[in-house]
Design a protein around this motif. Structure first.
Motif, PDB file in Angstrom:
ATOM      1  N   LEU A 229      34.818  49.852  23.030  1.00  0.00           N
ATOM      2  CA  LEU A 229      35.228  50.637  24.194  1.00  0.00           C
ATOM      3  C   LEU A 229      34.920  49.911  25.496  1.00  0.00           C
ATOM      4  CD1 LEU A 229      34.504  54.440  23.662  1.00  0.00           C
ATOM      5  CD2 LEU A 229      36.655  53.201  23.563  1.00  0.00           C
ATOM      6  N   VAL A 230      33.798  49.195  25.527  1.00  0.00           N
ATOM      7  CA  VAL A 230      33.451  48.427  26.726  1.00  0.00           C
ATOM      8  C   VAL A 230      34.506  47.351  26.982  1.00  0.00           C
ATOM      9  CG1 VAL A 230      31.784  46.836  27.742  1.00  0.00           C
ATOM     10  CG2 VAL A 230      30.987  48.865  26.524  1.00  0.00           C
ATOM     11  N   LEU A 231      34.890  46.633  25.933  1.00  0.00           N
ATOM     12  CA  LEU A 231      35.897  45.584  26.091  1.00  0.00           C
ATOM     13  C   LEU A 231      37.246  46.173  26.461  1.00  0.00           C
ATOM     14  CD1 LEU A 231      35.002  43.264  23.065  1.00  0.00           C
ATOM     15  CD2 LEU A 231      34.416  42.957  25.474  1.00  0.00           C
ATOM     16  N   ARG A 232      37.587  47.299  25.868  1.00  0.00           N
ATOM     17  CA  ARG A 232      38.851  47.966  26.202  1.00  0.00           C
ATOM     18  C   ARG A 232      38.875  48.365  27.676  1.00  0.00           C
ATOM     19  NH1 ARG A 232      40.100  53.341  26.602  1.00  0.00           N
ATOM     20  NH2 ARG A 232      42.296  53.919  26.278  1.00  0.00           N
ATOM     21  N   ARG A 233      37.787  48.949  28.133  1.00  0.00           N
ATOM     22  CA  ARG A 233      37.711  49.370  29.536  1.00  0.00           C
ATOM     23  C   ARG A 233      37.749  48.170  30.473  1.00  0.00           C
ATOM     24  NH1 ARG A 233      36.078  53.840  32.381  1.00  0.00           N
ATOM     25  NH2 ARG A 233      35.020  53.468  34.361  1.00  0.00           N
ATOM     26  N   LEU A 234      37.044  47.117  30.110  1.00  0.00           N
ATOM     27  CA  LEU A 234      37.024  45.904  30.931  1.00  0.00           C
ATOM     28  C   LEU A 234      38.413  45.307  31.042  1.00  0.00           C
ATOM     29  CD1 LEU A 234      35.381  43.656  32.387  1.00  0.00           C
ATOM     30  CD2 LEU A 234      35.088  42.582  30.162  1.00  0.00           C
ATOM     31  N   LEU A 235      39.128  45.257  29.932  1.00  0.00           N
ATOM     32  CA  LEU A 235      40.462  44.673  29.922  1.00  0.00           C
ATOM     33  C   LEU A 235      41.445  45.513  30.723  1.00  0.00           C
ATOM     34  CD1 LEU A 235      42.130  42.349  28.794  1.00  0.00           C
ATOM     35  CD2 LEU A 235      42.574  43.708  26.765  1.00  0.00           C
ATOM     36  N   ILE A 236      41.376  46.835  30.574  1.00  0.00           N
ATOM     37  CA  ILE A 236      42.286  47.719  31.305  1.00  0.00           C
ATOM     38  C   ILE A 236      42.051  47.629  32.813  1.00  0.00           C
ATOM     39  CG2 ILE A 236      42.855  50.140  31.747  1.00  0.00           C
ATOM     40  CD1 ILE A 236      42.467  50.675  28.787  1.00  0.00           C
ATOM     41  N   LEU A 237      40.782  47.649  33.211  1.00  0.00           N
ATOM     42  CA  LEU A 237      40.466  47.570  34.634  1.00  0.00           C
ATOM     43  C   LEU A 237      40.955  46.261  35.240  1.00  0.00           C
ATOM     44  CD1 LEU A 237      36.876  49.120  34.794  1.00  0.00           C
ATOM     45  CD2 LEU A 237      39.022  50.137  35.583  1.00  0.00           C
ATOM     46  N   ASN A 238      40.763  45.171  34.504  1.00  0.00           N
ATOM     47  CA  ASN A 238      41.188  43.879  35.035  1.00  0.00           C
ATOM     48  C   ASN A 238      42.705  43.793  35.121  1.00  0.00           C
ATOM     49  OD1 ASN A 238      39.975  41.116  35.768  1.00  0.00           O
ATOM     50  ND2 ASN A 238      41.725  40.599  34.457  1.00  0.00           N
ATOM     51  N   GLN A 239      43.410  44.387  34.169  1.00  0.00           N
ATOM     52  CA  GLN A 239      44.870  44.393  34.211  1.00  0.00           C
ATOM     53  C   GLN A 239      45.378  45.230  35.382  1.00  0.00           C
ATOM     54  OE1 GLN A 239      45.766  45.764  30.249  1.00  0.00           O
ATOM     55  NE2 GLN A 239      46.143  43.698  29.497  1.00  0.00           N
ATOM     56  N   LEU A 240      44.679  46.336  35.669  1.00  0.00           N
ATOM     57  CA  LEU A 240      45.071  47.148  36.812  1.00  0.00           C
ATOM     58  C   LEU A 240      44.891  46.385  38.120  1.00  0.00           C
ATOM     59  CD1 LEU A 240      43.576  50.636  35.850  1.00  0.00           C
ATOM     60  CD2 LEU A 240      45.992  49.977  35.905  1.00  0.00           C
ATOM     61  N   LEU A 241      43.784  45.644  38.212  1.00  0.00           N
ATOM     62  CA  LEU A 241      43.530  44.875  39.426  1.00  0.00           C
ATOM     63  C   LEU A 241      44.541  43.752  39.612  1.00  0.00           C
ATOM     64  CD1 LEU A 241      39.629  44.609  39.382  1.00  0.00           C
ATOM     65  CD2 LEU A 241      41.035  45.972  40.928  1.00  0.00           C
ATOM     66  N   SER A 242      45.024  43.202  38.485  1.00  0.00           N
ATOM     67  CA  SER A 242      45.939  42.070  38.584  1.00  0.00           C
ATOM     68  C   SER A 242      47.404  42.485  38.596  1.00  0.00           C
ATOM     69  CB  SER A 242      45.712  41.108  37.404  1.00  0.00           C
ATOM     70  OG  SER A 242      46.010  41.764  36.185  1.00  0.00           O
ATOM     71  N   GLY A 243      47.672  43.731  38.201  1.00  0.00           N
ATOM     72  CA  GLY A 243      49.071  44.112  38.053  1.00  0.00           C
ATOM     73  C   GLY A 243      49.529  45.275  38.887  1.00  0.00           C
ATOM     74  N   GLY A 244      48.741  45.734  39.860  1.00  0.00           N
ATOM     75  CA  GLY A 244      49.235  46.827  40.680  1.00  0.00           C
ATOM     76  C   GLY A 244      48.183  47.821  41.075  1.00  0.00           C
ATOM     77  N   GLY A 245      46.926  47.412  41.055  1.00  0.00           N
ATOM     78  CA  GLY A 245      45.861  48.333  41.428  1.00  0.00           C
ATOM     79  C   GLY A 245      45.833  48.575  42.927  1.00  0.00           C
ATOM     80  N   GLU A 246      45.059  49.555  43.319  1.00  0.00           N
ATOM     81  CA  GLU A 246      44.956  49.906  44.728  1.00  0.00           C
ATOM     82  C   GLU A 246      44.352  48.747  45.515  1.00  0.00           C
ATOM     83  OE1 GLU A 246      42.869  53.368  47.514  1.00  0.00           O
ATOM     84  OE2 GLU A 246      42.768  53.447  45.310  1.00  0.00           O
ATOM     85  N   GLY A 247      44.962  48.436  46.662  1.00  0.00           N
ATOM     86  CA  GLY A 247      44.478  47.361  47.511  1.00  0.00           C
ATOM     87  C   GLY A 247      45.042  46.001  47.141  1.00  0.00           C
ATOM     88  N   LEU A 248      45.944  45.973  46.169  1.00  0.00           N
ATOM     89  CA  LEU A 248      46.504  44.693  45.744  1.00  0.00           C
ATOM     90  C   LEU A 248      47.337  44.053  46.841  1.00  0.00           C
ATOM     91  CD1 LEU A 248      46.696  42.845  43.240  1.00  0.00           C
ATOM     92  CD2 LEU A 248      48.841  43.985  42.681  1.00  0.00           C
ATOM     93  N   GLU A 249      47.969  44.898  47.706  1.00  0.00           N
ATOM     94  CA  GLU A 249      48.829  44.350  48.760  1.00  0.00           C
ATOM     95  C   GLU A 249      48.017  43.571  49.789  1.00  0.00           C
ATOM     96  OE1 GLU A 249      47.322  48.381  49.703  1.00  0.00           O
ATOM     97  OE2 GLU A 249      48.437  47.519  48.030  1.00  0.00           O
ATOM     98  N   ALA A 250      46.706  43.805  49.839  1.00  0.00           N
ATOM     99  CA  ALA A 250      45.882  43.089  50.816  1.00  0.00           C
ATOM    100  C   ALA A 250      45.456  41.711  50.317  1.00  0.00           C
ATOM    101  CB  ALA A 250      44.640  43.920  51.159  1.00  0.00           C
ATOM    102  N   LEU A 251      45.735  41.401  49.065  1.00  0.00           N
ATOM    103  CA  LEU A 251      45.317  40.128  48.500  1.00  0.00           C
ATOM    104  C   LEU A 251      46.374  39.065  48.735  1.00  0.00           C
ATOM    105  CD1 LEU A 251      43.912  41.370  45.063  1.00  0.00           C
ATOM    106  CD2 LEU A 251      42.633  40.906  47.175  1.00  0.00           C
ATOM    107  N   SER A 252      45.903  37.827  48.776  1.00  0.00           N
ATOM    108  CA  SER A 252      46.823  36.707  48.937  1.00  0.00           C
ATOM    109  C   SER A 252      47.546  36.425  47.630  1.00  0.00           C
ATOM    110  CB  SER A 252      46.045  35.459  49.372  1.00  0.00           C
ATOM    111  OG  SER A 252      45.155  35.059  48.339  1.00  0.00           O
ATOM    112  N   PRO A 253      48.710  35.772  47.666  1.00  0.00           N
ATOM    113  CA  PRO A 253      49.422  35.433  46.427  1.00  0.00           C
ATOM    114  C   PRO A 253      48.566  34.600  45.477  1.00  0.00           C
ATOM    115  CG  PRO A 253      50.854  35.137  48.322  1.00  0.00           C
ATOM    116  CD  PRO A 253      49.489  35.414  48.859  1.00  0.00           C
TER     117      PRO A 253
END
Length: 300
Positions: A229-253
């Motif tokens: 479950l820890v790995l599942r949560r870690l993977l999901i959170l990282n995918q959200l950050l890289s694929g459309g999470g909140e604040g993503l528009e403020a990051l550089s390409p």
């Protein structure tokens, strides 16, 4: 050395070896690919340039995983669940299997029928959840240990093993020498049953180490999450950050691309982290595994 086998026997052996090599490659290559992909450049892996050797060596995924303290807590929890459930399973399964292997046990056929019945007919997820909830086990470590304490498949294999390896004459001889049932079980049955005990240990550890559905169903406290479950949560959170999470528009390409590459590395790295303990454990009980599973499933 003279080979006395006939020509047909040699052809048969060569075909067998060839088929086993194909099966071995088909089984081991996916695991090997995951390992080399976890330390290769995600761009090269996605482009199909990684086949036999790592390319663009990169350990950022492992560095990210091992820096996360939740991984160590997940390892600790999974170890507690796996060891605890295995001990409970051994205490219940091995004595039950030996008792059911005894021909002088009354109603053993009826009792075995009730065990086997559960292999084919179950209440389903909702009744199972209600039972765990009513017993007060929800969000406790016991919800991952007690409900599956006895695996009927393991019970059947162990019972067959004892039937094949402990003849009635051995018990009768021990009884003539004044040995009671408890001493016979401890002094003779358990030493003889080392192979089947190793099988039950391996099956239970693998089952509990890889299990995440029951933890997802019953565990709410993140401090009690198993590794899966820890790995599942870690993977999901990282995918959200890289694929459309909140604040993503403020990051550089460049940062967005780095996070996407990290997410790709984590997919492979989490698999390696999850299976590594089992790969370390298996060689130590391989000898018992081969003997126990063959005797317990074929003879009798």
């Amino acid at each position: 050395m003279v080979d006395f086998r006939s020509r047909s026997d040699r052809i048969f052996d060569r075909i067998n070896v060839a088929l086993l090599v194909v099966v071995l490659v088909a089984t081991l290559y996916p695991v090997y690919f995951v390992v080399i992909a976890s330390v290769s450049s995600p761009t090269l892996v996605s482009a199909g340039h990684v086949y036999l050797w790592p390319d663009g060596f990169n350990v950022e995924g492992y560095s990210y995983i091992l820096r996360d303290k939740r991984i160590m807590f997940g390892y600790r929890n999974s170890l507690i669940y796996a060891v605890g459930q295995t001990i409970i399973s051994l205490v219940l399964t091995i004595p039950a299997a030996y008792a059911l292997s005894r021909r002088d046990m009354r109603w053993r056929g009826l009792i075995m029928f009730y065990f086997v019945f559960t292999l084919y007919f179950t209440g389903g997820i909702i009744p199972f959840y209600v039972v765990v909830l009513k017993l007060g086990l929800k969000d406790s470590v016991w919800s991952l240990m007690l409900p599956n304490a006895v695996n009927v498949f393991n019970l059947i294999i162990a019972r067959t093993f004892f039937q094949s390896n402990i003849p009635d004459e051995l018990l009768e001889s021990a009884q003539l020498d004044g040995c009671n049932n408890t001493r016979f079980f401890v002094s003779i049955v358990l030493p003889v049953g080392q192979a089947i005990i190793a099988i039950v240990v391996l099956f239970n550890v693998v089952q509990n180490w890889n299990a995440f559905f029951h933890a997802l169903l019953f565990i709410n406290d993140q401090a009690k999450y198993p590794l899966q479950l820890v790995l599942r949560r870690l993977l999901i959170l990282n995918q959200l950050l890289s694929g459309g999470g909140e604040g993503l528009e403020a990051l550089s390409p460049e940062e967005i691309q780095r996070r996407q590459l990290l997410a790709d590395l984590l997919r492979y790295g989490t698999i390696v982290v999850a299976i590594a303990p089992l790969m370390i454990l298996y060689p130590f009980i391989q000898r018992h595994f081969v003997k126990g599973i063959m005797v317990g499933s074929i003879k009798g």
